[in-house]
Design a protein around this motif. Structure first.
Motif, PDB file in Angstrom:
ATOM      1  N   PRO A 134      -8.356  13.314  -1.334  1.00 60.09           N
ATOM      2  CA  PRO A 134      -7.441  13.903  -2.553  1.00 60.09           C
ATOM      3  C   PRO A 134      -8.467  13.327  -3.621  1.00 60.09           C
ATOM      4  CG  PRO A 134      -6.037  12.831  -0.968  1.00 60.09           C
ATOM      5  CD  PRO A 134      -7.193  12.271  -0.505  1.00 60.09           C
ATOM      6  N   THR A 136      -8.122  12.785  -7.895  1.00 67.52           N
ATOM      7  CA  THR A 136      -7.320  12.699  -8.765  1.00 67.52           C
ATOM      8  C   THR A 136      -7.757  13.425 -10.106  1.00 67.52           C
ATOM      9  OG1 THR A 136      -8.071  10.627  -9.681  1.00 67.52           O
ATOM     10  CG2 THR A 136      -6.341  10.708  -8.075  1.00 67.52           C
ATOM     11  N   PRO A 185      -6.694  -3.963  -8.238  1.00 68.14           N
ATOM     12  CA  PRO A 185      -5.546  -4.328  -7.113  1.00 68.14           C
ATOM     13  C   PRO A 185      -4.505  -5.110  -7.815  1.00 68.14           C
ATOM     14  CG  PRO A 185      -7.552  -5.596  -6.793  1.00 68.14           C
ATOM     15  CD  PRO A 185      -7.748  -4.784  -8.059  1.00 68.14           C
ATOM     16  N   GLU A 186      -4.770  -5.913  -8.906  1.00 68.44           N
ATOM     17  CA  GLU A 186      -3.838  -6.491  -9.361  1.00 68.44           C
ATOM     18  C   GLU A 186      -2.947  -5.949 -10.353  1.00 68.44           C
ATOM     19  OE1 GLU A 186      -2.332  -8.796  -8.483  1.00 68.44           O
ATOM     20  OE2 GLU A 186      -3.698  -9.816  -7.090  1.00 68.44           O
ATOM     21  N   THR A 187      -1.816  -6.197 -10.979  1.00 64.31           N
ATOM     22  CA  THR A 187      -1.201  -5.586 -11.927  1.00 64.31           C
ATOM     23  C   THR A 187      -1.300  -6.370 -13.519  1.00 64.31           C
ATOM     24  OG1 THR A 187       0.816  -6.843 -11.787  1.00 64.31           O
ATOM     25  CG2 THR A 187       0.834  -4.828 -10.674  1.00 64.31           C
ATOM     26  N   LEU A 224      -4.543   2.657 -12.371  1.00 62.80           N
ATOM     27  CA  LEU A 224      -4.373   2.577 -10.694  1.00 62.80           C
ATOM     28  C   LEU A 224      -4.165   1.298 -10.046  1.00 62.80           C
ATOM     29  CD1 LEU A 224      -6.340   5.965  -9.691  1.00 62.80           C
ATOM     30  CD2 LEU A 224      -3.970   5.682 -10.657  1.00 62.80           C
ATOM     31  N   ASN A 225      -3.121   1.156  -9.425  1.00 60.45           N
ATOM     32  CA  ASN A 225      -3.038  -0.036  -8.397  1.00 60.45           C
ATOM     33  C   ASN A 225      -3.640   0.135  -7.178  1.00 60.45           C
ATOM     34  OD1 ASN A 225      -0.534  -2.058  -6.938  1.00 60.45           O
ATOM     35  ND2 ASN A 225      -2.151  -2.786  -8.460  1.00 60.45           N
ATOM     36  N   VAL A 242      -5.457   2.890  -1.970  1.00 61.36           N
ATOM     37  CA  VAL A 242      -4.286   2.761  -2.597  1.00 61.36           C
ATOM     38  C   VAL A 242      -3.327   2.700  -1.306  1.00 61.36           C
ATOM     39  CG1 VAL A 242      -4.571   4.216  -4.421  1.00 61.36           C
ATOM     40  CG2 VAL A 242      -3.573   5.285  -2.354  1.00 61.36           C
ATOM     41  N   VAL A 243      -2.064   1.908  -1.786  1.00 58.02           N
ATOM     42  CA  VAL A 243      -1.070   1.674  -0.498  1.00 58.02           C
ATOM     43  C   VAL A 243      -0.081   2.935  -0.730  1.00 58.02           C
ATOM     44  CG1 VAL A 243       1.064   0.492   0.076  1.00 58.02           C
ATOM     45  CG2 VAL A 243      -1.068  -0.716  -1.059  1.00 58.02           C
ATOM     46  N   PRO A 245       3.579   4.956   0.063  1.00 57.86           N
ATOM     47  CA  PRO A 245       4.697   4.630   0.116  1.00 57.86           C
ATOM     48  C   PRO A 245       5.187   4.059   1.716  1.00 57.86           C
ATOM     49  CG  PRO A 245       4.381   6.712  -0.855  1.00 57.86           C
ATOM     50  CD  PRO A 245       3.219   6.494  -0.255  1.00 57.86           C
ATOM     51  N   SER A 246       4.703   4.662   2.797  1.00 52.39           N
ATOM     52  CA  SER A 246       4.746   4.310   4.299  1.00 52.39           C
ATOM     53  C   SER A 246       3.837   2.749   4.212  1.00 52.39           C
ATOM     54  CB  SER A 246       4.466   5.361   5.096  1.00 52.39           C
ATOM     55  OG  SER A 246       3.036   6.047   4.736  1.00 52.39           O
ATOM     56  N   GLN A 250      -4.370   4.044   2.194  1.00 48.33           N
ATOM     57  CA  GLN A 250      -4.875   5.512   1.896  1.00 48.33           C
ATOM     58  C   GLN A 250      -5.990   5.655   0.997  1.00 48.33           C
ATOM     59  OE1 GLN A 250      -1.816   8.052   0.455  1.00 48.33           O
ATOM     60  NE2 GLN A 250      -2.738   9.896   0.738  1.00 48.33           N
ATOM     61  N   ILE A 252      -8.578   7.571  -1.759  1.00 42.17           N
ATOM     62  CA  ILE A 252      -8.640   8.777  -2.656  1.00 42.17           C
ATOM     63  C   ILE A 252      -9.860   8.848  -3.511  1.00 42.17           C
ATOM     64  CG2 ILE A 252      -6.209   8.964  -2.754  1.00 42.17           C
ATOM     65  CD1 ILE A 252      -6.256   7.624  -5.291  1.00 42.17           C
TER      66      ILE A 252
END
Lengths: 672, 672
Positions: A134, A136, A185-187, A224-225, A242-243, A245-246, A250, A252
């Motif tokens: 995918p 973005t 990866p950090e917020t 983007l985290n 990226v993580v 939801p499950s 994944q 991208i």
């Protein structure tokens, strides 16, 4: 403190002082008598400034004032001062509180949010690229308001990383110039220099972090985290993980027009076995882990079932690396024991503490001036901190550290320190993404970072598209690799030789390409003669090769410090802003996009603003020319430097509060 | 705010106002002219209090002052006021800062610690007890100074747990009375009522915790970082589990003279499958986990690869249980979305948020007054929080919650809510140690807690040795079990029957044993006649049995709240202090040690001070007789109640700061 101030104020203001009235200059007494109590202070105040009015200035006809009593007034003045100060302190505090409450009451918002416009492409990104992932092309918030919609058309600037470099770029960009996306990866971003303080609870970790989203918000950018893993330069796609939801990972693609790599570095192992038994001090997580381990050690040491020998091991703290981080960590641990542990744990726990610093060089803080190393070593000596110099760590085990020293006759000797806490704070290495990028480019040979040119562009990547800054990058220092272009540019008479005039041109060319070579090219004439071995008053290619090679070797790369990263980030941000402003100009002058950088700005120049370090209720400053070291005063100076460098007013306030809280209530000893 | 205040002040003070001078009463003008600038304000100030001096009070001979201008002065007065206030605000702030710095400078200690006396027994504890484990007869700090040495001889009071009950005891004891040992697996105590706020970052977790060692230090007590696992009442040994330095668990005995069990409770599952997929909200750790999950959900929801459906699931927050904790958690999550998420995340993330509360009863906050439930429900309705009442949770899955409702015709209907965050906040159960203790005592039958008598002594344990308080305990409500003793005490004529006079005696006996029965025993005569079924004007054993049984059933146990635990703790602490003070008296009166409790104090009586709850920029108070609910004002009231209940001035200051920080900079959105 406030409480007592309030009390003092209350008493001071409440007490009426009628007996004072008669001591006033009569001419004015009417004024005071006719006023409510607070004003009683006014004539007193006046006295504070000028005990008795000068005769010459008295209004005619008014009788002379009573002779002033010399001793009493001075004392009263004092009283009045303190009453006044206390009073205003209270008033001040009240006013502030009032303002704060008033403001606070308006920060609660009840409004509800209706339908939000989102492009279908943002909800269902199409796939593409070599791995058919995918892409973005559109973001969730791309059309949610006017600003966002306008930015959509702007060039996509993607910044990878959330450290000093990235923040430097973000803070110097102008809103509206670029469609900014931050990949981290950090917020949050971390104020790394104070991590040692956070590790022992002198300051709170929260006071060192600022959410990236709040910083990016200024530019209406996106966050983007995610973790960068690969790069497709031909299609200008950054592959990130990226993580989903499950909770599965994944990958991208994030498309970019300009990419800034600012992912920092990881610690190098120096091939020492057992580093998994060590703590690091690069992230907030590290600081929290260290804090918990330290408190754990003291809790277990305080148990009646722990043997003397075990207690000594639990309370022996080993720091590998005598650089600023290691030294500050050791100093902070020492402070913790001196100021807090001693108060709340069995005294024997304090007595059995031992702190060791293992340094490979002959001095700690060896990048600082000699005087500073000396000062720090003396301080640690006084504090009973064990400095082990000229030693290298052999291996780290869960319960001990093995290190080797050389005896006079060159033999190596093994020593061991039992320990339950080992901090590894030496050397840096490539992080996986950086390694991947450098592997993609044939001309990238550097072991520890991506090589960039003087404009911080990744060497070998399409010019003006990929940049690297901070620990992740190193500015090329080899001149020889430019030999041919240099000759082309300077050999005006095309005789394949460089005479002195041409040499002067070449020197300027070199300085432009490798600014760091400047200091070594100051003595133009000397160099020319020195390397003109055949004394034919011109340099042939071989002579040049030697010359450039040797000068190149003299250049030392920039240190991997926050200061360098931050300056590089700001340099890029300013340059990008210029590029955006002059986009039209560039087009008009038909400047190729890959030449834009040289057009709008010169190469990056590092200005060393000095290094500083905290060494336990004392601090040292190395400001290049002169250095400054000392006790509490220096410590406060050290704090104020870091305080002024904060990324947001929030962290600034929180830090100040942390320092005050420590002063009043000590460090928080909870294992949290 | 401060900054602006400073600026205002600076300008206000700096600006000289010569043009004002002529408006002064001439008699005083000399004073002003002769003074340095600051004093320029004084006459203005004076005017502030009293625009023109009263004629009558003028000094004789001084010419009349110029007629005052009416409108202008009032404006000037305003200016002067603001200048004065601003000025003093600044001054106040400076004074405070000065004091703080001064104090801070004296908190750094350089002194070193020499040999510390320790008893050999503390270093090598001897073994014993049924399991032949090490017994901590002596502690590391038992002889380190005079106070400690003196305490060594005092009775050993061991408190298990670090919550409201334990703190209640610790704070009411007098230093020097007991050799106190606190057993807790945590190093800190937590202000539980604000956990929901901490879970979303409205306040910081650090502001809710206070290190136990700092609290125990007042009593020169000891803290063992350990978990209670078993009890040997015959030998007065508490078996605890400690972490040995080699990270293995180890069991030791802690001897006690008095033991207080205050370990609280765990959440009950109500037999619902899948609770491992739920979050709890009982500890700091829980709050931190929740915080991370919430931020994670928003971060993943903000990714362009997350489908609409997944986004809605990630942003659906389900709370099981409509009690205060659940309600406050829901309200705080709502606030987070309204005030912070909306600012920094794509707006669609805010729009897709849904908050659900599943309540088994017909109203939320059903322990509160009806008006309050109504108010809260309306508020949530306005906020679009989904209240599901009369529903029970069937099962919890990683990605959804199943709950059932009853239709009119009594059939059950299953519903499901997709969710990535489920909070379980309903019901309590025994924690393992409590279960173990109650299993040791044959007469302990209660399912959820240890049964204690009106003096909070564990039923069946040696009197005056083992106490239990808080969630871990429940006060016995059964009167029937006392039937025989009651008859013995009241049947004066030993005819095996109770006539009315004897009944009156018995009532008092019952009230003494089971104070909670009081309200049900008010109508003495009625009861007597009601249950005297054979109307022989006396109660035989059978009639008594029925009577006591039915009254017992009427008594409702105390709720498992912080308020109860805290009051019980304070009650015990005060009682222990009395016991210590009256030790000699008790001996003189030959009071058996097991009768000491009754001798020095009455039974425990609970005084309900009201309940309160935060419901999102609004709060509700249920004060028994009357209740109070409202918006911001109520919220500030709610805060100030909790603020005043803080265990230490430190947490008090930190909380205040957190609230201010939220107001100025919003919540910290870092995943930490």
């Amino acid at each position: 403190m406030l409480a007592s101030a309030l009390r003092r104020a209350a008493t001071a203001v409440a007490r009426p002082r009628p007996q004072r009235l008669h001591t006033l200059p009569r001419a004015c007494s009417f004024a005071t008598r006719s006023y409510p109590r607070p004003v009683l202070q006014i004539p007193q105040l006046r006295k504070a400034f000028h005990t008795t009015p000068a005769k010459s200035e008295q209004a005619p006809g008014s009788p002379p004032p009573p002779p002033p009593k010399r001793r009493l007034p001075s004392f009263r003045t004092l009283l009045k001062y303190s009453a006044y100060i206390a009073g205003s302190t209270v008033l001040g505090v009240f006013v502030l509180t009032g303002c704060i409450f008033l403001h606070d009451a308006f920060t609660y918002n009840e409004k509800h949010i209706e339908g939000v416009p989102v492009e279908p492409l943002a909800l269902q990104p199409e796939r593409g690229g070599p791995k058919n992932l995918p892409i973005t092309k559109s973001y969730l918030s791309d059309v949610e308001d006017a600003e966002a919609t306008e930015l959509k058309g702007k060039p996509h600037l993607v910044i990878v990383g959330g450290g000093w470099g990235a923040i430097g770029v973000l803070n110097t960009l102008n809103p509206g110039d670029y469609h900014v996306t931050l990949i981290s990866p950090e917020t949050y971003t971390t104020f790394t220099p104070l991590l040692p303080s956070a590790a022992v609870g002198t300051v709170q970790v929260r006071s060192l972090v600022e959410p990236l989203r709040k910083i990016v918000a200024r530019l209406h950018g996106h966050v983007l985290n995610a973790k960068a893993v690969d790069l497709v330069m031909s299609e200008r796609l950054l592959e990130v993980e990226v993580v989903s939801p499950s909770d599965t990972k994944q990958h991208i693609y994030v498309p970019y027009d300009k990419l800034v790599i600012a992912v920092g570095s990881t610690s190098s192992t120096h091939g020492v076995p057992g580093l998994e038994n060590c703590f690091q001090l690069k992230t907030i997580g590290d600081a929290q882990k260290i804090r918990q381990r330290i408190i754990d050690n003291f809790e277990v040491a305080a148990l009646p079932t722990t043997s003397q020998e075990e207690r000594k091991r639990l309370l022996s703290f080993v720091v590998c690396g005598g650089g600023p981080t290691g030294i500050e960590a050791a100093a902070e641990i020492y402070d913790l024991c001196q100021e807090d542990i001693i108060k709340y744990y069995p005294k024997i726990c304090r007595k059995d503490v031992s702190i060791h610093v293992i340094q490979s060089r002959s001095h700690i803080l060896n990048t600082y001036s000699e005087a500073i190393s000396k000062y720090a070593e003396d301080k640690f000596d006084r504090d009973g901190v064990d400095l082990i110099t000229n030693a290298r760590v052999g291996s780290v085990h869960p319960d001990k550290v093995i290190y080797t020293t050389r005896t006079k006759d060159g033999k190596t000797e093994d020593h061991e320190i039992p320990a339950n806490f080992v901090l590894w704070s030496t050397g840096i290495a490539m992080n996986p993404f950086v390694a991947r990028v450098s592997s993609l480019l044939p001309n990238q040979v550097h072991k520890k970072a991506i090589e960039v040119d003087a404009h911080l562009r990744v060497k070998g990547a399409p010019l003006g598209e990929v940049y690297a800054i901070g620990d992740a990058s190193t500015i090329e220092t080899s001149i020889i690799s430019h030999l041919l272009e240099l000759v082309d540019e300077s050999d005006k008479n095309n005789d394949g030789k460089i005479d002195f005039e041409e040499w002067q041109i070449m020197v300027n060319q070199i300085k432009k390409r490798i600014p760091m070579s400047e200091e070594h090219l100051s003595r133009v004439r000397e160099l020319f003669e020195l390397y003109d071995s055949d004394a034919d008053n011109s340099l042939n290619l071989n002579e040049l090769a030697v010359l450039l090679q040797e000068i190149g070797n003299k250049i030392t790369a920039l240190p991997a410090t926050a200061q360098v990263a931050s300056q590089q980030g700001k340099y890029l941000g300013k340059k990008f802003a210029k590029l955006a402003r002059q986009r039209r100009v560039l087009a008009a002058n038909e400047v190729a996009p890959d030449a834009g950088d040289e057009f709008v700005s010169g190469p990056f120049r590092y200005r060393h603003l000095g290094s500083l370090a905290y060494i336990g209720n004392a601090a040292v400053f190395d400001l290049g020319k002169y250095s400054f070291m000392g006790g509490l005063a220096a410590m406060y100076a050290w704090r104020s430097v870091y305080w002024s460098e904060q990324v947001s007013s929030r962290t600034r306030a929180l830090l100040m509060i942390d320092w005050i809280v420590r002063g009043i209530w000590g460090r928080d000893l909870s294992r949290l």
